[in-house]
Design a protein around this motif. Sequence first.
Motif, PDB file in Angstrom:
ATOM      1  N   LEU A  55     -19.443  46.451  60.684  1.00  0.00           N
ATOM      2  CA  LEU A  55     -19.187  45.852  61.995  1.00  0.00           C
ATOM      3  C   LEU A  55     -20.481  45.767  62.790  1.00  0.00           C
ATOM      4  O   LEU A  55     -21.212  46.748  62.905  1.00  0.00           O
ATOM      5  N   VAL A  64     -16.564  51.966  59.652  1.00  0.00           N
ATOM      6  CA  VAL A  64     -15.326  52.604  60.095  1.00  0.00           C
ATOM      7  C   VAL A  64     -14.481  52.890  58.861  1.00  0.00           C
ATOM      8  O   VAL A  64     -14.396  52.048  57.951  1.00  0.00           O
ATOM      9  N   TYR A 110     -13.464  46.949  65.701  1.00  0.00           N
ATOM     10  CA  TYR A 110     -13.250  46.813  64.257  1.00  0.00           C
ATOM     11  C   TYR A 110     -11.892  46.178  63.981  1.00  0.00           C
ATOM     12  O   TYR A 110     -11.777  45.278  63.123  1.00  0.00           O
TER      13      TYR A 110
END
Length: 546
Positions: A55, A64, A110
Amino acid sequence: MISARGRGVGVPARALNGVIALLVGRLGLPLPGLRMLRVHGRRSGRLRSTPVLVLRRRGRRYLVAPRGRTDWARNLDAAGWGELIHGRRTERFRATPVGGDERAAVVAAYVRRFGWLTGRFFDLPRRPTADQARRVAGRHPVFRVGATLLLSLALAGPAAAARPSFAIPAGGLPEDAATARATLREASREAPPGSRTRADIGYVLRLADRHLGPREPEGRRATVLRTLQVNAWYYARRGAPGSRAIIRDPDGVLSTYWERRGFAVNPVATAGRWQDLNAGLSPERLASALLPYGVARRAGRARFLLWEYYDVPDVPGAIRPGASGMAQGRIAQLMARAYHRTGDPRFAAAATGALRAFQVPVAAGGVRSRVSTPQVRRPRPWFVERAYPGASPWKGAALNGFMVTIINLETTGPLLTSRPQPRRTGPREQRVRPRAPGAMAGGRLARALARAGEATLIRYLPVHDTGRWSLYGLLTPGRPWASYLADENYHCYHVTLLRQLERQAPMVGFDQYADLWARYARRAGVTCRRVEPYLGGGAGLFRPER
């Protein structure tokens, strides 16, 4: 890892991951945000690969973990670094765990960006806010992808001018202390009375007389013996150099010349690969060469290793074992790098021993000072470039040396906490190298020291800012308080180091001072080139342009 199930990776998911590995990891197809992450297993030590989505948010990159604390997230947290692979391009990065409001904001971003693929793993709406994401953010590890210096041994520093250098061939050093002493006495007799050559030789002989005795620590005797041998080799052939000079011995250890003190083993120059004189040596070979010079010291119950200096720059003729925070930081990074490549526990122990010196006050032989000023009254830890027990804690506290040390400490941490690299040959079950005892604790200590240094530095940057330029240091020997302005080389070096520190510790404020000091330079007609630190110590990398 991309998966169709929350409990683990099912067969369809494994097949999908294999396809992604082929398309992204080998063929390098331009799939936005998709990369192969490679990281050492926290238990096995083997390299593990998995697809991840990177991201981009506000100029920074994040990873993430949609399925929570999965293996790759735990491995990355333990190692502190990993590699992102896209086709033939491999990028090594530092992984910094993120928490608090930043973590919640990243999780929300995200889901908004990649929710079409991973949204089922988050108990969130399709376009969540940071407040909504805060409720679930604790379940999903988040890592900031940052620049890393894992492949470097030190940051290059500015050099005012090229310096002559000499290389001692294999077998060129005198065999023992007696031979070296005899050689130096003969060279002294042939030198003109009152010459620098005689003064240099006299200093080296006094150093040997004082610190080569059997009661001296082994590391000190090894350092002084090599100093004696190097000077004997040089002065048997020529007189005192007309300017600063460097000698490289057959092991790659560098000795630098100081007027009326001769040549001295220089841990900072050696570990920093100054002028690339020992760049051809692997980290483990260079670390092996420096191991014998670590002096075992004690301060109360604390035990640490010190790579010593013996001169006192502002006291001509003085001989006193001393310390350097910059040397300790560079040595720790070099030893940690050698350990990571080989798994040799000697290197891990040496790195940890060097790090422990940062916990010991200067007065007790370490490199940790407690500094304060009228502007910042609360004492804070500063790792001094050259330690002066009994003097002001600011004496020898050069700004660039402190910044380089903080960066070296940050880089040392992941090298010690992650498993050593596996062997490349032999049966598969024998390739894994075990962690050395104490390596994990040493890595955690390095990270804690870096955090403490960052907190001190951001407090004292304003004190080093004159409003027009940066100071080299607040109390430099031979100069009044807060009067020594950095020259153009060092001012630009400060800017480069601050930009690296911003990548190491974002949102602390280092970027603000980097921009401000770069503006000072431009007003003076100087452009500080925005260059990256690199492997080696070539002169002029940070030279400003007019």
